[in-house]
Motif scaffolding. Structure first.
Motif, mmCIF file in Angstrom:
data_model
loop_
_atom_site.group_PDB
_atom_site.id
_atom_site.type_symbol
_atom_site.label_atom_id
_atom_site.label_comp_id
_atom_site.label_asym_id
_atom_site.label_seq_id
_atom_site.Cartn_x
_atom_site.Cartn_y
_atom_site.Cartn_z
ATOM 1 N N ASP A 226 0.829 -1.216 0.000
ATOM 2 C CA ASP A 226 0.000 0.000 0.000
ATOM 3 C C ASP A 226 0.857 1.257 0.000
ATOM 4 O O ASP A 226 0.527 2.263 -0.653
ATOM 5 C CB ASP A 226 -0.930 -0.003 1.208
ATOM 6 C CG ASP A 226 -1.962 -1.134 1.155
ATOM 7 O OD1 ASP A 226 -2.191 -1.654 0.038
ATOM 8 O OD2 ASP A 226 -2.526 -1.478 2.217
ATOM 9 N N THR A 227 1.964 1.200 0.744
ATOM 10 C CA THR A 227 2.840 2.367 0.823
ATOM 11 C C THR A 227 3.489 2.657 -0.526
ATOM 12 O O THR A 227 3.558 3.819 -0.966
ATOM 13 C CB THR A 227 3.928 2.141 1.890
ATOM 14 O OG1 THR A 227 3.301 1.921 3.160
ATOM 15 C CG2 THR A 227 4.850 3.352 1.985
ATOM 16 N N LEU A 228 3.958 1.630 -1.222
ATOM 17 C CA LEU A 228 4.569 1.840 -2.543
ATOM 18 C C LEU A 228 3.549 2.360 -3.550
ATOM 19 O O LEU A 228 3.868 3.192 -4.415
ATOM 20 C CB LEU A 228 5.182 0.524 -3.034
ATOM 21 C CG LEU A 228 6.407 0.028 -2.235
ATOM 22 C CD1 LEU A 228 6.886 -1.314 -2.796
ATOM 23 C CD2 LEU A 228 7.537 1.050 -2.289
ATOM 24 N N THR A 229 2.318 1.887 -3.458
ATOM 25 C CA THR A 229 1.254 2.400 -4.348
ATOM 26 C C THR A 229 1.010 3.876 -4.093
ATOM 27 O O THR A 229 0.861 4.682 -5.027
ATOM 28 C CB THR A 229 -0.044 1.604 -4.141
ATOM 29 O OG1 THR A 229 0.202 0.215 -4.405
ATOM 30 C CG2 THR A 229 -1.144 2.117 -5.057
ATOM 31 N N GLY A 230 0.955 4.265 -2.820
ATOM 32 C CA GLY A 230 0.763 5.681 -2.484
ATOM 33 C C GLY A 230 1.908 6.546 -2.978
ATOM 34 O O GLY A 230 1.704 7.679 -3.421
ATOM 35 N N PHE A 231 3.145 6.015 -2.927
ATOM 36 C CA PHE A 231 4.303 6.771 -3.414
ATOM 37 C C PHE A 231 4.207 6.996 -4.920
ATOM 38 O O PHE A 231 4.508 8.076 -5.436
ATOM 39 C CB PHE A 231 5.580 6.015 -3.057
ATOM 40 C CG PHE A 231 6.827 6.683 -3.565
ATOM 41 C CD1 PHE A 231 7.308 7.843 -2.965
ATOM 42 C CD2 PHE A 231 7.515 6.163 -4.659
ATOM 43 C CE1 PHE A 231 8.456 8.461 -3.433
ATOM 44 C CE2 PHE A 231 8.651 6.776 -5.136
ATOM 45 C CZ PHE A 231 9.130 7.931 -4.514
ATOM 46 N N GLU A 232 3.777 5.968 -5.649
ATOM 47 C CA GLU A 232 3.615 6.112 -7.094
ATOM 48 C C GLU A 232 2.538 7.130 -7.444
ATOM 49 O O GLU A 232 2.635 7.835 -8.445
ATOM 50 C CB GLU A 232 3.273 4.757 -7.716
ATOM 51 C CG GLU A 232 4.416 3.753 -7.663
ATOM 52 C CD GLU A 232 4.010 2.405 -8.218
ATOM 53 O OE1 GLU A 232 2.815 2.250 -8.545
ATOM 54 O OE2 GLU A 232 4.884 1.513 -8.336
ATOM 55 N N HIS A 233 1.506 7.236 -6.645
ATOM 56 C CA HIS A 233 0.416 8.184 -6.895
ATOM 57 C C HIS A 233 0.754 9.583 -6.415
ATOM 58 O O HIS A 233 -0.031 10.517 -6.637
ATOM 59 C CB HIS A 233 -0.862 7.705 -6.211
ATOM 60 C CG HIS A 233 -1.428 6.467 -6.827
ATOM 61 N ND1 HIS A 233 -2.479 5.761 -6.270
ATOM 62 C CD2 HIS A 233 -1.098 5.788 -7.963
ATOM 63 C CE1 HIS A 233 -2.763 4.711 -7.033
ATOM 64 N NE2 HIS A 233 -1.934 4.709 -8.066
ATOM 65 N N GLY A 234 1.899 9.740 -5.761
ATOM 66 C CA GLY A 234 2.293 11.061 -5.290
ATOM 67 C C GLY A 234 1.752 11.431 -3.935
ATOM 68 O O GLY A 234 1.951 12.560 -3.474
ATOM 69 N N ALA A 235 1.039 10.495 -3.283
ATOM 70 C CA ALA A 235 0.478 10.807 -1.965
ATOM 71 C C ALA A 235 1.556 10.783 -0.885
ATOM 72 O O ALA A 235 1.378 11.363 0.194
ATOM 73 C CB ALA A 235 -0.621 9.803 -1.617
ATOM 74 N N ILE A 236 2.681 10.119 -1.153
ATOM 75 C CA ILE A 236 3.763 9.989 -0.183
ATOM 76 C C ILE A 236 5.021 10.571 -0.805
ATOM 77 O O ILE A 236 5.395 10.218 -1.936
ATOM 78 C CB ILE A 236 3.994 8.509 0.195
ATOM 79 C CG1 ILE A 236 2.707 7.918 0.787
ATOM 80 C CG2 ILE A 236 5.148 8.373 1.179
ATOM 81 C CD1 ILE A 236 2.795 6.430 1.045
ATOM 82 N N ASP A 237 5.654 11.487 -0.091
ATOM 83 C CA ASP A 237 6.872 12.074 -0.617
ATOM 84 C C ASP A 237 8.079 11.207 -0.273
ATOM 85 O O ASP A 237 7.981 10.213 0.444
ATOM 86 C CB ASP A 237 7.058 13.496 -0.104
ATOM 87 C CG ASP A 237 7.065 13.571 1.417
ATOM 88 O OD1 ASP A 237 7.396 12.555 2.065
ATOM 89 O OD2 ASP A 237 6.734 14.642 1.968
ATOM 90 N N GLN A 238 9.239 11.605 -0.785
ATOM 91 C CA GLN A 238 10.451 10.829 -0.608
ATOM 92 C C GLN A 238 10.864 10.738 0.854
ATOM 93 O O GLN A 238 11.319 9.694 1.333
ATOM 94 C CB GLN A 238 11.583 11.467 -1.428
ATOM 95 C CG GLN A 238 12.870 10.652 -1.445
ATOM 96 C CD GLN A 238 12.708 9.324 -2.156
ATOM 97 O OE1 GLN A 238 12.136 9.262 -3.234
ATOM 98 N NE2 GLN A 238 13.214 8.249 -1.553
#
Length: 448
Positions: free
Chosen positions: A392-404
Motif C-alpha cells: 500500500d505504501t509503494l502504491t501511495g508513493f507512485e500516486h504522489g500521496a507519499i513524498d520521498q
C-alpha cells in the motif's frame, strides 16, 4: 505532471489559435460609386489584386460619394471612398488620399453677333457671372455646393443666377448646344470628362477662357475641406494650349476612409497592400499614381486611422508586439493553474497520506509487539501484515500521496521491524521445547 502537460498543451493551443485568428484573411466591405466611375473601376481592380492577400475587398456600389459616406456612417461597410468637401461621417478615419481634384470654371468663346447687334460683354471675372446661366458638369449636389462657395466668396448672390446640371455623359453635347454662359467641372487635372467638356467649348478655332479663383487661400481658411491649387498651363491640351497660362483655383480630395474602431492591424495591412500595388495599377489607371498617404497631423480635417498612421510612421506592430501581454498573462495563468491543480491534487490525496501515517504507526506497534511475542506463528502473521502495508505504501508513493522523506522514514521503520522479527524468531528457536509449550499454554490461559 498531467496537469502541467495539460496546461502546456492549452498554452500552445491558445497561442496557435491566436496566431491563426490574427493572420487569417479578413474581408472588408467598401462603398464606392457611382456606376461606371473611375473610383469604382479602381476598387474593382484592387479587389482582384487582393484576392490572395491577408486583407480582401468586397465592393458595395453606391450612387456616389455622398451615398458611400452614408453607408459608412450607418455601419453597413468597413471602408468607403468619400469626397472631402462633403459632410464627413463622425466614425470615418482617413486611410489614404485616392486623388486630388480641382475646380475648373470657364467661359466658352462668344458667338458672333448678328448684324446690327452688339456682342455680349466678355466674361473675364467671377463677379460678372451675376445674372448668368451656369452649367455644372455632373449630377452630384456637391458640385453645385462648390459653385455656391466660390460665388459667395466673390459676393455673387447664388439666388440671382441660374444653375443647370448636366450628366457627365451629356455635358459635351450640352456645351456644344450653348446651354449656358459659363461652366464648372470638378475632377482630377487630367480628367477625361473635364477635358472633353472644355474641348466641346471650342468654337471656330477659338478656345474658352478660364476664370481664375484668386481667393482660393481665403476660401480654404473658411472651408478647411478646400485648398488652394493650380491648373498647369496646357493641362487640357489643344492648340493653342488650354489654358495658355497657369490658373489659380481651389481643390479637394477623394479619400479612402475606414470605420472608426476597425482593427488597427487590419487597416495597417490594407494600407500596406494598397501602396504595394499602386505601381502595378499605373498602366490601366494613371490616377493610381496620385494615391497618397493620409495626413497624420492631429488637426487634420479627417483624422488618420491609427492603423494607417502606424504604417506611415513605420510603427506597425508585429504579432508578438500585439499579443506579448496576452502570452505573458497566459503563462502566468498556466503557472497559477498548475499551482491550484497541485494543491487540489494534494487535497484529494490527504486520505492516502493519513492512511500511510496510520500504516507507519501500525508498523511501529508491530515492531514493539514482535520483540515481546512468544509465538513464531504470531511473528508470521505480523510479517504478512507488514507485506500488505509495504504494498500500500509503494502504491501511495507512485500516486504522489507519499513524498520521498516519508518513504525513507517508512523504510527505516520497516527495516527495524524485519530485524526485530528475525531476532525474535532466532531467540524462540533456541528455547527448549518444554519452555515453548509452557509459553503457549500460559498465553492461551491469559497468563502472559
Amino acid at each position: 505532471m498531467l496537469i502541467t502537460l495539460a496546461g502546456t498543451l492549452a498554452l500552445v493551443g491558445g497561442v496557435s489559435g491566436a496566431y491563426y485568428f490574427a493572420m487569417r484573411p479578413v474581408t472588408l466591405r467598401i462603398a464606392v460609386g457611382p456606376a461606371g466611375s473611375d473610383d469604382l473601376k479602381v476598387v474593382q481592380t484592387l479587389t482582384q489584386s487582393f484576392a490572395h492577400s491577408p486583407v480582401r475587398l468586397r465592393p458595395l456600389q453606391t450612387d456616389g460619394a455622398a451615398a458611400s459616406a452614408a453607408a459608412l456612417a450607418e455601419g453597413k461597410v468597413d471602408l468607403a471612398i468619400i469626397r472631402g468637401d462633403l459632410t464627413v461621417p463622425k466614425n470615418a478615419q482617413a486611410v489614404a488620399t485616392l486623388r486630388k481634384n480641382v475646380a475648373v470654371l470657364w467661359v466658352p468663346p462668344a458667338a458672333r453677333a448678328e448684324k446690327g447687334k452688339k456682342s455680349a460683354p466678355k466674361i473675364t471675372r467671377i463677379q460678372q457671372l451675376a445674372g448668368k446661366r451656369i452649367g455644372v458638369v455632373g449630377r452630384t449636389d456637391a458640385n453645385v455646393n462648390l459653385l455656391k462657395v466660390i460665388l459667395r466668396q466673390y459676393g455673387v448672390d447664388a439666388g440671382k443666377i441660374e444653375i443647370a446640371q448636366f450628366p457627365a455623359s451629356e455635358a459635351a453635347e450640352a456645351i456644344r448646344n450653348q446651354k449656358a454662359d459659363a461652366y464648372l467641372a470638378a475632377g482630377p487635372v487630367n480628367s477625361k470628362i473635364t477635358t472633353d467638356a472644355i474641348n466641346a467649348s471650342t468654337r471656330e478655332g477659338a478656345s474658352p477662357s478660364f476664370l481664375a479663383i484668386d481667393a482660393a487661400a481665403a476660401i480654404s481658411q473658411n472651408f478647411p475641406a478646400y485648398e488652394a491649387a493650380e491648373i498647369p498651363a496646357g493641362a487640357f491640351g489643344g492648340s493653342p494650349a488650354r489654358p495658355e497660362d497657369e490658373v489659380k483655383t481651389i481643390g479637394f480630395s477623394h479619400h479612402f476612409v475606414a470605420r472608426k474602431g476597425l482593427s488597427e492591424a487590419t487597416v495597417a495591412a490594407f494600407t500596406r497592400q494598397l501602396f504595394s500595388v499602386r505601381q502595378a495599377l499605373l498602366t490601366e489607371f494613371p490616377l493610381a499614381a496620385k494615391i497618397e498617404t493620409p495626413d497624420t497631423d492631429k488637426d487634420a480635417v479627417i483624422p488618420a486611422h491609427p492603423g494607417a498612421a502606424a504604417y506611415v510612421d513605420g510603427e506597425e506592430k508585429s504579432f508578438l508586439d500585439r499579443y506579448s501581454d496576452y502570452i505573458w498573462f497566459a503563462l502566468m495563468g498556466v503557472s497559477l493553474l498548475g499551482s491550484v491543480g497541485a494543491w487540489f491534487a494534494s487535497y484529494l490525496r490527504k486520505d492516502e497520506r493519513s492512511s500511510n501515517s496510520s500504516a507507519r504507526d501500525r508498523l511501529l506497534d508491530m515492531l514493539m509487539a514482535a520483540r515481546q511475542t512468544e509465538l513464531a506463528e504470531e511473528l508470521d502473521r505480523m510479517q504478512a501484515e507488514a507485506d500488505t502495508i509495504l504494498r500500500d505504501t509503494l502504491t501511495g508513493f507512485e500516486h504522489g500521496a507519499i513524498d520521498q522523506g516519508s518513504l525513507t522514514a517508512f523504510n527505516i521503520a520497516l527495516e527495524q521491524f524485519h530485524n526485530a522479527v528475525a531476532d525474535r524468531k532466532m531467540l524462540l528457536s533456541n528455547l527448549p521445547q518444554h519452555l515453548q509449550r509452557t509459553g503457549l499454554q500460559l498465553r492461551s490461559t491469559g497468563g502472559l
